[in-house]
Motif scaffolding. Structure first.
Motif, PDB file in Angstrom:
ATOM      1  N   GLY A   1       0.800  -1.218   0.000  1.00  0.00           N
ATOM      2  CA  GLY A   1       0.000   0.000   0.000  1.00  0.00           C
ATOM      3  C   GLY A   1       0.831   1.266   0.000  1.00  0.00           C
ATOM      4  O   GLY A   1       0.292   2.361   0.024  1.00  0.00           O
ATOM      5  N   LYS A   2       2.155   1.129   0.006  1.00  0.00           N
ATOM      6  CA  LYS A   2       3.013   2.300  -0.063  1.00  0.00           C
ATOM      7  C   LYS A   2       3.733   2.297  -1.413  1.00  0.00           C
ATOM      8  O   LYS A   2       4.060   1.241  -1.949  1.00  0.00           O
ATOM      9  N   SER A   3       3.991   3.495  -1.936  1.00  0.00           N
ATOM     10  CA  SER A   3       4.687   3.584  -3.209  1.00  0.00           C
ATOM     11  C   SER A   3       6.174   3.297  -3.011  1.00  0.00           C
ATOM     12  O   SER A   3       6.653   3.174  -1.880  1.00  0.00           O
ATOM     13  N   ILE A   4       6.879   3.190  -4.128  1.00  0.00           N
ATOM     14  CA  ILE A   4       8.320   2.973  -4.066  1.00  0.00           C
ATOM     15  C   ILE A   4       8.966   4.093  -3.236  1.00  0.00           C
ATOM     16  O   ILE A   4       9.755   3.837  -2.325  1.00  0.00           O
ATOM     17  N   TYR A   5       8.583   5.322  -3.571  1.00  0.00           N
ATOM     18  CA  TYR A   5       9.142   6.473  -2.861  1.00  0.00           C
ATOM     19  C   TYR A   5       8.860   6.388  -1.366  1.00  0.00           C
ATOM     20  O   TYR A   5       9.757   6.520  -0.539  1.00  0.00           O
ATOM     21  N   GLU A   6       7.584   6.127  -1.023  1.00  0.00           N
ATOM     22  CA  GLU A   6       7.214   6.093   0.399  1.00  0.00           C
ATOM     23  C   GLU A   6       7.937   4.968   1.129  1.00  0.00           C
ATOM     24  O   GLU A   6       8.326   5.124   2.291  1.00  0.00           O
ATOM     25  N   ASN A   7       8.127   3.836   0.432  1.00  0.00           N
ATOM     26  CA  ASN A   7       8.859   2.743   1.045  1.00  0.00           C
ATOM     27  C   ASN A   7      10.275   3.157   1.409  1.00  0.00           C
ATOM     28  O   ASN A   7      10.718   2.969   2.543  1.00  0.00           O
TER      29      ASN A   7
ATOM     30  N   VAL B   1      16.323   9.703  -1.001  1.00  0.00           N
ATOM     31  CA  VAL B   1      15.653   8.610  -1.698  1.00  0.00           C
ATOM     32  C   VAL B   1      16.374   8.328  -3.017  1.00  0.00           C
ATOM     33  O   VAL B   1      16.679   7.178  -3.344  1.00  0.00           O
ATOM     34  N   GLU B   2      16.684   9.400  -3.734  1.00  0.00           N
ATOM     35  CA  GLU B   2      17.377   9.200  -5.012  1.00  0.00           C
ATOM     36  C   GLU B   2      18.729   8.522  -4.800  1.00  0.00           C
ATOM     37  O   GLU B   2      19.063   7.543  -5.464  1.00  0.00           O
ATOM     38  N   GLN B   3      19.489   9.048  -3.841  1.00  0.00           N
ATOM     39  CA  GLN B   3      20.819   8.476  -3.628  1.00  0.00           C
ATOM     40  C   GLN B   3      20.760   7.022  -3.173  1.00  0.00           C
ATOM     41  O   GLN B   3      21.562   6.197  -3.599  1.00  0.00           O
ATOM     42  N   SER B   4      19.775   6.715  -2.310  1.00  0.00           N
ATOM     43  CA  SER B   4      19.669   5.335  -1.834  1.00  0.00           C
ATOM     44  C   SER B   4      19.316   4.411  -2.992  1.00  0.00           C
ATOM     45  O   SER B   4      19.865   3.314  -3.116  1.00  0.00           O
ATOM     46  N   LEU B   5      18.392   4.867  -3.836  1.00  0.00           N
ATOM     47  CA  LEU B   5      18.018   4.041  -4.991  1.00  0.00           C
ATOM     48  C   LEU B   5      19.196   3.906  -5.952  1.00  0.00           C
ATOM     49  O   LEU B   5      19.396   2.855  -6.555  1.00  0.00           O
ATOM     50  N   ARG B   6      19.980   4.970  -6.080  1.00  0.00           N
ATOM     51  CA  ARG B   6      21.185   4.873  -6.915  1.00  0.00           C
ATOM     52  C   ARG B   6      22.156   3.866  -6.316  1.00  0.00           C
ATOM     53  O   ARG B   6      22.704   3.022  -7.031  1.00  0.00           O
ATOM     54  N   SER B   7      22.371   3.955  -5.001  1.00  0.00           N
ATOM     55  CA  SER B   7      23.296   3.017  -4.356  1.00  0.00           C
ATOM     56  C   SER B   7      22.823   1.582  -4.540  1.00  0.00           C
ATOM     57  O   SER B   7      23.621   0.659  -4.612  1.00  0.00           O
ATOM     58  N   ALA B   8      21.508   1.407  -4.618  1.00  0.00           N
ATOM     59  CA  ALA B   8      20.977   0.061  -4.790  1.00  0.00           C
ATOM     60  C   ALA B   8      20.827  -0.299  -6.277  1.00  0.00           C
ATOM     61  O   ALA B   8      20.199  -1.308  -6.607  1.00  0.00           O
TER      62      ALA B   8
ATOM     63  N   GLY C   1      11.957  10.890  12.093  1.00  0.00           N
ATOM     64  CA  GLY C   1      11.780  12.315  12.357  1.00  0.00           C
ATOM     65  C   GLY C   1      12.544  13.227  11.415  1.00  0.00           C
ATOM     66  O   GLY C   1      12.675  14.418  11.687  1.00  0.00           O
ATOM     67  N   ILE C   2      13.067  12.694  10.296  1.00  0.00           N
ATOM     68  CA  ILE C   2      13.729  13.560   9.328  1.00  0.00           C
ATOM     69  C   ILE C   2      12.653  14.304   8.532  1.00  0.00           C
ATOM     70  O   ILE C   2      11.725  13.686   8.026  1.00  0.00           O
ATOM     71  N   ARG C   3      12.779  15.634   8.445  1.00  0.00           N
ATOM     72  CA  ARG C   3      11.781  16.436   7.733  1.00  0.00           C
ATOM     73  C   ARG C   3      12.443  17.163   6.573  1.00  0.00           C
ATOM     74  O   ARG C   3      13.663  17.286   6.516  1.00  0.00           O
ATOM     75  N   GLY C   4      11.638  17.646   5.659  1.00  0.00           N
ATOM     76  CA  GLY C   4      12.170  18.411   4.536  1.00  0.00           C
ATOM     77  C   GLY C   4      12.083  17.611   3.261  1.00  0.00           C
ATOM     78  O   GLY C   4      12.803  16.629   3.077  1.00  0.00           O
ATOM     79  N   LYS C   5      11.174  18.016   2.367  1.00  0.00           N
ATOM     80  CA  LYS C   5      10.937  17.248   1.157  1.00  0.00           C
ATOM     81  C   LYS C   5      12.188  17.162   0.292  1.00  0.00           C
ATOM     82  O   LYS C   5      12.533  16.100  -0.208  1.00  0.00           O
ATOM     83  N   ALA C   6      12.883  18.303   0.167  1.00  0.00           N
ATOM     84  CA  ALA C   6      14.050  18.325  -0.712  1.00  0.00           C
ATOM     85  C   ALA C   6      15.104  17.335  -0.213  1.00  0.00           C
ATOM     86  O   ALA C   6      15.669  16.557  -0.992  1.00  0.00           O
ATOM     87  N   LEU C   7      15.329  17.361   1.090  1.00  0.00           N
ATOM     88  CA  LEU C   7      16.335  16.470   1.663  1.00  0.00           C
ATOM     89  C   LEU C   7      15.928  15.009   1.456  1.00  0.00           C
ATOM     90  O   LEU C   7      16.729  14.177   1.011  1.00  0.00           O
TER      91      LEU C   7
ATOM     92  N   CYS D   1      14.256  -2.824  -1.142  1.00  0.00           N
ATOM     93  CA  CYS D   1      14.380  -3.046   0.302  1.00  0.00           C
ATOM     94  C   CYS D   1      15.779  -2.663   0.778  1.00  0.00           C
ATOM     95  O   CYS D   1      15.947  -2.143   1.885  1.00  0.00           O
ATOM     96  N   ILE D   2      16.775  -2.926  -0.068  1.00  0.00           N
ATOM     97  CA  ILE D   2      18.136  -2.509   0.289  1.00  0.00           C
ATOM     98  C   ILE D   2      18.198  -0.984   0.337  1.00  0.00           C
ATOM     99  O   ILE D   2      18.739  -0.394   1.280  1.00  0.00           O
ATOM    100  N   ALA D   3      17.597  -0.332  -0.655  1.00  0.00           N
ATOM    101  CA  ALA D   3      17.571   1.137  -0.654  1.00  0.00           C
ATOM    102  C   ALA D   3      16.852   1.656   0.587  1.00  0.00           C
ATOM    103  O   ALA D   3      17.284   2.629   1.210  1.00  0.00           O
ATOM    104  N   ARG D   4      15.763   0.985   0.953  1.00  0.00           N
ATOM    105  CA  ARG D   4      15.005   1.407   2.136  1.00  0.00           C
ATOM    106  C   ARG D   4      15.878   1.331   3.382  1.00  0.00           C
ATOM    107  O   ARG D   4      15.841   2.210   4.251  1.00  0.00           O
TER     108      ARG D   4
END
Ligand SMILES: Nc1ncnc2c1ncn2[C@@H]1O[C@H](COP(=O)(O)OP(=O)(O)O)[C@@H](O)[C@H]1O
Ligand SMILES: [Mg+2]
Lengths: 253, 306
Positions: A95-101, A121-128, A110-116, A154-157
């Motif tokens: 029920g969660k999107s790739i991004y939300e996962n 998310v991009e970097q983690s997906l790149r690393s994976a 508690g990390i806030r800030g959409k840009a951050l 899941c690795i990116a998550r």
């Protein structure tokens, strides 16, 4: 991370014992051994996942940066945000999107800030090594991905919270050879940013991917024991224990 | 966009430090939420348990003095003005419950299992409606079953008897057991079924030799939970079993069960009889508890041997 005389019991029955080893910084440490030898059990003691299991008891000493992880000097919530985990089967949050996962660990911490968060998310997906495949469908349900993609997600998550250590329990056993190959390649590059402890029953995989290797075996009373822990090339080329020789030669297990 | 590009040049260790710091700073708040959640759950649990505990302790307090060998083996004594404290035993209603519920069990199990097997095998619109219907029946007030059987007795000019109570209870038990059995059948891994089919077994054999044996423990669980429910029901049997002062297991004679006996006693003017209700309540609690424990133990065993 250091382990000294670690032992895990389930309702008084010993599952694994006498484990003294380390998980080295920026290295891949493999846990090998036949099934039932306590690899999963040992791995799950490193992030206190056994807290969820009624009747499970971990004894001995496990330290992260010199702090005992079981004596309360690190709250378990904090510990688990510093130690990521990837499971045997891909387990995207339904029920969660790739991004939300991928962002979920950050948001819950508690990390806030959409840009951050976007950036992480991009970097983690790149690393994976998944970014190029999913960058145009980040809002789609994660469950739509193929098995191999789900596992890399899941690795990116797990990577998104920048864990000091990444625990992986047979992360490729549910995957096809190509996806397996991709994950193995991934391990090589992940070493640069984190330390990895990986359970595998595939000895070639351990040999290909790991720097250090721990070999576990079931004792007479069916409790797993650590037989040998050393550099991977040493364990595979010049093992100290005859049982390791037998196992590597494929004589049992 | 500016933060984004600036974040990209932040060295990895610095960002890790930031994430870990944020995580640590939020820890007190997260732990507080965690405690709040546990405190809330505990409170709600207490709200649920307290009434149960008070009923139970009252039953023990008031009922325990009655309990003894004689209580289970003696007939009811009728108090009168001369001897207002006369208290008898529950031999009659005990046998009544045994007879009415026992027969209900014999009627329901085959029906329920056949229904479950059909629902499992035949998947079409009619069957899914039937499944919805069964699940709905589970939620109906049980007095409706009593009324239904009462109407039958009335129209066909039948006599009140234990059988009528068993029929009413079956209407309650069949859906309970059938739905639980259906879950049990569906929990059997496809691979087992496929292994059977691959050996050339027909559907009947697959059902009887592979699926049912595998699902047996969970089906028994459903049976015991349904028994627990039926043994404690008053409404379905109240109007249809009549009443007796003579202990008998015969389903064709009129019956008094534990629950209808309580109903009678509650209307008595004698305090001793009203107190006796607590003793009966205690016995009923014990019976229902026993069935529940047996059912759940079976289920736990089934889960473990999976
Ligand atoms: N939650 C549990 N409860 C009881 N015993 C368990 C539990 N988890 C694992 N075990 C036991 O611990 C032993 C080691 O299991 P495991 O760590 O899964 O081995 P491996 O991952 O090496 O195949 C097994 O004998 C298993 O029965
Ligand atoms: Mg395992």
């Amino acid at each position: 991370m250091e382990l000294r005389d670690v032992r895990v019991d389930f309702s008084g029955v010993c599952a694994v014992r006498d484990v003294t080893m380390g998980v080295m910084r920026n290295r891949v440490t493999a846990l090998i051994g036949p099934s039932g030898s306590g690899k999963t059990t040992l791995l799950r003691s490193l992030n206190r996942l056994h807290d969820l299991t009624h009747g499970a008891k971990v004894s001995g000493r496990i330290t992260l940066d010199g702090l005992d992880i079981y004596d309360g000097s690190i709250p378990s919530l904090l510990l688990r945000s510093r130690i990521g985990m990837v499971f045997q089967r891909p387990n995207p949050f339904p029920g969660k999107s790739i991004y939300e996962n991928v962002a979920s660990g950050l948001v819950f911490n508690g990390i806030r800030g959409k840009a951050l968060i976007d950036d992480i998310v991009e970097q983690s997906l790149r690393s994976a090594v998944l970014w190029d495949a999913v960058k145009d469908r980040l809002k789609q349900p994660a469950t739509d991905l193929s098995g191999g993609e789900q596992q890399r997600m899941c690795i990116a998550r797990a990577l998104a919270v920048e864990p000091d250590i990444l625990l992986m329990d047979e992360p490729t056993s549910a995957l096809d050879p190509i996806a397996t190959q991709q994950i193995e390649d991934l391990l090589m590059s992940l070493k640069a940013i984190t330390s990895i402890a990986i359970v595998t029953h595939n000895m070639q995989q351990a040999q290909r991917t790991s720097d250090y290797c721990a070999f576990l075996l079931m004792g007479e009373d069916r409790a797993g024991e650590l037989i040998e822990f050393d550099r991977t090339d040493k364990v595979f080329n010049d093992p100290a224990d005859p049982r390791t020789v037998d196992y590597i030669a494929g004589r049992f297990g | 966009m500016s933060l984004r590009s600036s974040a990209a040049v932040v060295p990895i260790d610095e960002r890790r430090a930031f994430i870990q710091r944020t995580s640590r700073d939020g820890l007190t708040r997260r732990q507080a939420y965690s405690r709040l959640y546990i405190a809330g759950a505990t409170l709600l649990l207490a709200v649920c348990i307290l009434p149960l505990l008070s009923v139970f302790s009252l039953a023990v307090q008031k009922g325990m003095p009655f309990i003894g060998w004689r209580f289970f083996t003696a007939n009811a004594a009728i108090p009168n003005l001369v001897n207002p404290d006369a208290v008898g035993g529950i031999k009659t209603p005990l046998q009544g419950t045994l007879s009415v519920v026992g027969l209900a069990l014999v009627i329901s199990v085959p029906f329920a299992v056949i229904i479950a097997a059909s629902l499992f095998e035949f998947r079409n619109r009619f069957m899914s409606w039937l499944e919805v219907l069964l699940s709905t029946v589970i939620g109906l007030p049980s007095i409706l079953f009593g009324l239904f059987v009462y109407a039958i007795i009335f129209h066909l000019k039948l006599a009140y008897s234990g059988i009528m109570g068993s029929v009413a209870l079956s209407m309650l038990m069949v859906p309970l057991i059938a739905i639980q059995s259906l879950d049990a059948l569906r929990a059997v891994p496809d691979t087992l079924v496929e292994a059977g089919v691959a050996l050339g077994l027909n559907r009947f054999s697959v059902m009887f030799h592979i699926i049912l044996p595998k699902a047996r423990a969970r089906i028994f669980t459903g049976v015991f939970l349904a028994l627990a429910r039926a043994a404690g029901e008053t409404a379905p049997v109240l109007f249809v079993i009549g009443m007796t002062n003579v202990a008998t297991l015969s389903p064709t004679s009129q019956q008094t069960t534990m629950t209808t006996f309580v109903y009678q006693l509650l209307q008595s003017p004698y305090p001793s009889q009203r107190d006796e209700c607590w003793a009966i309540a205690l016995v009923l609690i014990a019976i229902v508890l026993l069935f529940n424990i047996v059912g759940r133990t079976l289920l736990a065993r089934a889960e473990r041997s999976k």
